[in-house]
Design an enzyme around this catalytic site. Structure first.
Site, PDB file in Angstrom:
ATOM      1  N   ALA A 179       0.836  -1.204   0.000  1.00 23.35           N
ATOM      2  CA  ALA A 179       0.000   0.000   0.000  1.00 23.35           C
ATOM      3  C   ALA A 179       0.867   1.249   0.000  1.00 23.35           C
ATOM      4  CB  ALA A 179      -0.934  -0.014   1.205  1.00 23.35           C
ATOM      5  N   GLU A 180       1.885   1.282   0.846  1.00 24.79           N
ATOM      6  CA  GLU A 180       2.810   2.416   0.853  1.00 24.79           C
ATOM      7  C   GLU A 180       4.250   1.972   1.101  1.00 24.79           C
ATOM      8  OE1 GLU A 180      -0.681   5.051   0.979  1.00 24.79           O
ATOM      9  OE2 GLU A 180      -0.219   3.322   2.243  1.00 24.79           O
ATOM     10  N   THR A 181       5.148   2.701   0.460  1.00 27.64           N
ATOM     11  CA  THR A 181       6.574   2.653   0.786  1.00 27.64           C
ATOM     12  C   THR A 181       6.953   4.031   1.301  1.00 27.64           C
ATOM     13  OG1 THR A 181       7.084   0.970  -0.881  1.00 27.64           O
ATOM     14  CG2 THR A 181       8.907   2.348  -0.112  1.00 27.64           C
TER      15      THR A 181
END
Length: 264
Positions: free
Chosen positions: A45-47
């Site tokens: 979903a996020e880095t």
């Protein structure tokens, strides 16, 4: 070029729960296209990317977040994960971290096995049912509210758990996705979050969504300390406290992976 990478399950009571975030500490900013390519390769979903950089706002780090497709303005779980990486791996024993970001000055505090975010709140306003909401979520909510996101309020946890979202219909509604919420059976409230426009059909445990849900439930329930659960397949757990125009969002982090990535 070789970079360190960590994968952390945030807002998780155990490994393989909560929301997985990749965290990549940097010595200098790489081109945006490279950051986006790393995030796409990670396919989480996020880095989060950060570097040590003193800011005039009192920050010690500069933090940015990328989904597999876009850079975003605010992300809770990857900020919590970044705080965990700093306090557990890079600077063991550190308890206070302040990050400069697109979302403003954000804090992370370690409190034993908990980490707590200091985030802004977003107050919603009641709005008419948007055309297409029943198709988008598979069930008409009892109430609709809006800010930069939609907040669909249901009457029971079961209703939220049984939603069958239509991702194309959610994109057609605009805004920054939809949070579905209801009173919880084992918590003050439950929620789910859908953000297909950002390449995230359903986010497992969304810290930034609590910036919207907490002020709503605090007013409705008449209390400032709340326990929330995001009832995705992985389940996220939040210990929240409304503090004026800020919200304290606490949860646990569990490390899953530590390694190195290679970038041309």
């Amino acid at each position: 070029m070789e970079l360190r990478i960590f994968q952390i399950d945030a807002f998780a009571e155990r490994r393989f729960a909560g929301n997985p975030a990749a965290v990549v500490p940097l010595e200098r900013w790489l081109p945006d296209a490279t950051l986006q390519a790393i995030a796409a390769e990670n396919n989480l979903a996020e880095t989060a990317f950060f570097l040590r950089e003193k800011g005039a706002d009192g920050s010690d780090f500069h933090l940015r977040w990328f989904t597999p497709t876009v850079e975003v303005n605010l992300c809770g779980h990857a900020t919590l994960a970044s705080g965990h990486v700093i306090s557990a791996h890079l600077e063991p024993g550190r308890t206070q971290m302040k990050f400069r970001s697109r979302g403003g000055l954000l804090g992370v505090e370690r409190r034993g096995d908990l980490l707590a975010l200091d985030f802004p709140i977003y107050r919603t306003e009641k709005t008419a049912m948007p055309a297409g909401i029943e198709k988008a979520l598979g069930r008409k909510p009892a109430e609709m509210r809006a800010v930069h996101q939609w907040l669909a309020v249901y009457e029971s946890e079961e209703e939220v758990a049984n939603l069958e979202p239509d991702m194309a219909a959610i994109v057609a509604l605009g805004k920054d996705g939809i949070i579905a919420t209801a009173p919880g059976d084992r918590s003050d409230y439950v929620c789910r979050y859908f953000a297909p426009h950002a390449g995230i059909p359903e986010d497992p445990a969304t810290g930034s969504a609590q910036c919207v849900t907490v002020p709503y439930w605090a007013e409705r329930l008449g209390k400032t300390k709340l326990t929330g659960r995001q009832i995705s397949a992985r389940v996220g757990t939040f210990q929240c406290e409304l503090k004026g125009e800020r919200v304290d969002i606490a949860g646990r982090c569990v490390a899953y992976l530590e390694g190195r990535i290679h970038v041309d």
